[in-house]
Scaffold this motif. Structure first.
Motif, PDB file in Angstrom:
ATOM      1  N   ALA A  21       5.824   9.020  -8.371  1.00  0.00           N
ATOM      2  CA  ALA A  21       5.774   8.198  -7.153  1.00  0.00           C
ATOM      3  C   ALA A  21       6.218   6.769  -7.459  1.00  0.00           C
ATOM      4  CB  ALA A  21       4.374   8.219  -6.554  1.00  0.00           C
ATOM      5  N   ASN A  22       5.858   6.240  -8.616  1.00  0.00           N
ATOM      6  CA  ASN A  22       6.295   4.892  -8.995  1.00  0.00           C
ATOM      7  C   ASN A  22       7.814   4.831  -9.139  1.00  0.00           C
ATOM      8  OD1 ASN A  22       3.694   3.872  -9.019  1.00  0.00           O
ATOM      9  ND2 ASN A  22       3.422   4.183 -11.206  1.00  0.00           N
ATOM     10  N   LYS A  23       8.395   5.847  -9.767  1.00  0.00           N
ATOM     11  CA  LYS A  23       9.851   5.899  -9.931  1.00  0.00           C
ATOM     12  C   LYS A  23      10.538   5.997  -8.573  1.00  0.00           C
ATOM     13  CE  LYS A  23       9.705   7.981 -14.499  1.00  0.00           C
ATOM     14  NZ  LYS A  23       9.725   9.229 -15.238  1.00  0.00           N
ATOM     15  N   GLU A  24       9.997   6.822  -7.687  1.00  0.00           N
ATOM     16  CA  GLU A  24      10.568   6.969  -6.350  1.00  0.00           C
ATOM     17  C   GLU A  24      10.441   5.666  -5.556  1.00  0.00           C
ATOM     18  OE1 GLU A  24      12.309   8.372  -2.851  1.00  0.00           O
ATOM     19  OE2 GLU A  24      12.448   9.138  -4.880  1.00  0.00           O
ATOM     20  N   LEU A  25       9.320   4.978  -5.705  1.00  0.00           N
ATOM     21  CA  LEU A  25       9.121   3.688  -5.031  1.00  0.00           C
ATOM     22  C   LEU A  25      10.198   2.691  -5.463  1.00  0.00           C
ATOM     23  CD1 LEU A  25       7.494   1.587  -3.382  1.00  0.00           C
ATOM     24  CD2 LEU A  25       6.104   1.234  -5.440  1.00  0.00           C
ATOM     25  N   TYR A  77       0.873  -1.171   0.000  1.00  0.00           N
ATOM     26  CA  TYR A  77       0.000   0.000   0.000  1.00  0.00           C
ATOM     27  C   TYR A  77       0.910   1.221   0.000  1.00  0.00           C
ATOM     28  CZ  TYR A  77      -3.585   3.374   1.149  1.00  0.00           C
ATOM     29  OH  TYR A  77      -4.435   4.448   1.104  1.00  0.00           O
ATOM     30  N   ILE A  78       0.722   2.110  -0.947  1.00  0.00           N
ATOM     31  CA  ILE A  78       1.601   3.261  -1.134  1.00  0.00           C
ATOM     32  C   ILE A  78       0.854   4.556  -0.834  1.00  0.00           C
ATOM     33  CG2 ILE A  78       3.074   4.490  -2.786  1.00  0.00           C
ATOM     34  CD1 ILE A  78       3.916   1.544  -2.111  1.00  0.00           C
ATOM     35  N   GLN A  79       1.493   5.425  -0.057  1.00  0.00           N
ATOM     36  CA  GLN A  79       0.956   6.760   0.207  1.00  0.00           C
ATOM     37  C   GLN A  79       1.921   7.784  -0.388  1.00  0.00           C
ATOM     38  OE1 GLN A  79       0.042   7.664   4.326  1.00  0.00           O
ATOM     39  NE2 GLN A  79       0.321   9.835   3.958  1.00  0.00           N
ATOM     40  N   PRO A  80       1.604   8.303  -1.575  1.00  0.00           N
ATOM     41  CA  PRO A  80       2.505   9.273  -2.222  1.00  0.00           C
ATOM     42  C   PRO A  80       2.404  10.656  -1.584  1.00  0.00           C
ATOM     43  CG  PRO A  80       0.566   8.915  -3.563  1.00  0.00           C
ATOM     44  CD  PRO A  80       0.441   7.993  -2.376  1.00  0.00           C
ATOM     45  N   GLY A  81       3.362  11.507  -1.898  1.00  0.00           N
ATOM     46  CA  GLY A  81       3.335  12.899  -1.441  1.00  0.00           C
ATOM     47  C   GLY A  81       3.758  13.089   0.003  1.00  0.00           C
ATOM     48  N   ALA A  82       4.510  12.158   0.559  1.00  0.00           N
ATOM     49  CA  ALA A  82       4.962  12.262   1.953  1.00  0.00           C
ATOM     50  C   ALA A  82       6.219  13.131   2.040  1.00  0.00           C
ATOM     51  CB  ALA A  82       5.251  10.868   2.502  1.00  0.00           C
ATOM     52  N   LYS A  83       6.608  13.494   3.270  1.00  0.00           N
ATOM     53  CA  LYS A  83       7.824  14.289   3.458  1.00  0.00           C
ATOM     54  C   LYS A  83       9.066  13.493   3.102  1.00  0.00           C
ATOM     55  CE  LYS A  83       6.112  17.438   6.959  1.00  0.00           C
ATOM     56  NZ  LYS A  83       6.241  17.933   8.321  1.00  0.00           N
ATOM     57  N   LYS A 126      -0.211  -1.713  -4.993  1.00  0.00           N
ATOM     58  CA  LYS A 126       0.659  -2.141  -6.088  1.00  0.00           C
ATOM     59  C   LYS A 126       1.220  -3.525  -5.804  1.00  0.00           C
ATOM     60  CE  LYS A 126       2.077   2.597  -6.917  1.00  0.00           C
ATOM     61  NZ  LYS A 126       1.186   2.868  -8.002  1.00  0.00           N
ATOM     62  N   THR A 127       1.305  -4.342  -6.845  1.00  0.00           N
ATOM     63  CA  THR A 127       1.980  -5.625  -6.745  1.00  0.00           C
ATOM     64  C   THR A 127       3.303  -5.494  -7.466  1.00  0.00           C
ATOM     65  OG1 THR A 127      -0.120  -6.814  -6.655  1.00  0.00           O
ATOM     66  CG2 THR A 127       1.840  -8.098  -7.205  1.00  0.00           C
ATOM     67  N   LEU A 128       4.370  -5.863  -6.763  1.00  0.00           N
ATOM     68  CA  LEU A 128       5.707  -5.753  -7.315  1.00  0.00           C
ATOM     69  C   LEU A 128       6.342  -7.128  -7.435  1.00  0.00           C
ATOM     70  CD1 LEU A 128       5.172  -2.977  -5.748  1.00  0.00           C
ATOM     71  CD2 LEU A 128       7.599  -2.689  -5.964  1.00  0.00           C
ATOM     72  N   GLU A 129       7.211  -7.256  -8.405  1.00  0.00           N
ATOM     73  CA  GLU A 129       8.036  -8.447  -8.548  1.00  0.00           C
ATOM     74  C   GLU A 129       9.471  -7.989  -8.316  1.00  0.00           C
ATOM     75  OE1 GLU A 129       7.156 -11.858 -11.374  1.00  0.00           O
ATOM     76  OE2 GLU A 129       8.718 -10.690 -12.421  1.00  0.00           O
ATOM     77  N   ILE A 130      10.108  -8.644  -7.344  1.00  0.00           N
ATOM     78  CA  ILE A 130      11.462  -8.262  -6.975  1.00  0.00           C
ATOM     79  C   ILE A 130      12.386  -9.437  -7.250  1.00  0.00           C
ATOM     80  CG2 ILE A 130      12.945  -7.517  -5.081  1.00  0.00           C
ATOM     81  CD1 ILE A 130      10.337  -6.238  -3.878  1.00  0.00           C
ATOM     82  N   GLY A 138      -1.153  -2.244 -10.680  1.00  0.00           N
ATOM     83  CA  GLY A 138      -1.480  -1.117  -9.816  1.00  0.00           C
ATOM     84  C   GLY A 138      -0.677   0.136 -10.086  1.00  0.00           C
ATOM     85  N   GLU A 139      -0.222   0.317 -11.312  1.00  0.00           N
ATOM     86  CA  GLU A 139       0.598   1.494 -11.624  1.00  0.00           C
ATOM     87  C   GLU A 139      -0.091   2.809 -11.267  1.00  0.00           C
ATOM     88  OE1 GLU A 139       3.009   2.182 -14.832  1.00  0.00           O
ATOM     89  OE2 GLU A 139       3.974   0.232 -14.702  1.00  0.00           O
ATOM     90  N   LYS A 140      -1.420   2.843 -11.389  1.00  0.00           N
ATOM     91  CA  LYS A 140      -2.153   4.081 -11.083  1.00  0.00           C
ATOM     92  C   LYS A 140      -2.998   3.934  -9.829  1.00  0.00           C
ATOM     93  CE  LYS A 140      -2.005   5.777 -15.725  1.00  0.00           C
ATOM     94  NZ  LYS A 140      -2.655   6.530 -16.768  1.00  0.00           N
TER      95      LYS A 140
END
Length: 88
Positions: A39-43, A8-14, A69-73, A63-65
Motif C-alpha cells: 500500500a505504501n508503494k502504491e501510495l 489518512y490512507i484506506q488500503p485495499g480499495a478497488k 501518514k506524513t509525507l514529504e513531497i 506512519g509507514e505502518k
C-alpha cells in the motif's frame, strides 16, 4: 523545497483515489493491501503520477505502518494546490 502533508490512507480499495477529508486530513483510498509495504508503494506511485513528479520525490517520513501518514513531497506546490491536483 517541498511540502509536508499528513494523509489518512484506506488500503485495499478497488482503485486508488482521493475521497474526502477525514478528521481534517485528505483521505485516499489505495488499491493495494497493507501487506509487505504494497500500500505504501502504491501510495507513492499514485501521488507521483498525479503530481507529475518522480517517485523519489515522494517520501513517507512517518506512519509507514499506520493509516495516518506524513509525507514529504519535493515539489513547488502548496498544500491547497496538492489537494486540487489529487482531487482531479
Amino acid at each position: 523545497m517541498g511540502i509536508r502533508i499528513t494523509l489518512y490512507i484506506q488500503p485495499g480499495a478497488k482503485k486508488s483515489e482521493y475521497t474526502d477529508l477525514f478528521n481534517g486530513m485528505p483521505k485516499l483510498k489505495i488499491a493495494s493491501p497493507p501487506v509487505d509495504g504494497a500500500a505504501n508503494k502504491e501510495l507513492i506511485k499514485f501521488l507521483s503520477k498525479k503530481l507529475g513528479i518522480s517517485k523519489s520525490k515522494v517520501k513517507i517520513i512517518s506512519g509507514e505502518k499506520s493509516r495516518i501518514k506524513t509525507l514529504e513531497i519535493d515539489s513547488d506546490i502548496t498544500e491547497d494546490e496538492f489537494i486540487k491536483i489529487i482531487k482531479g
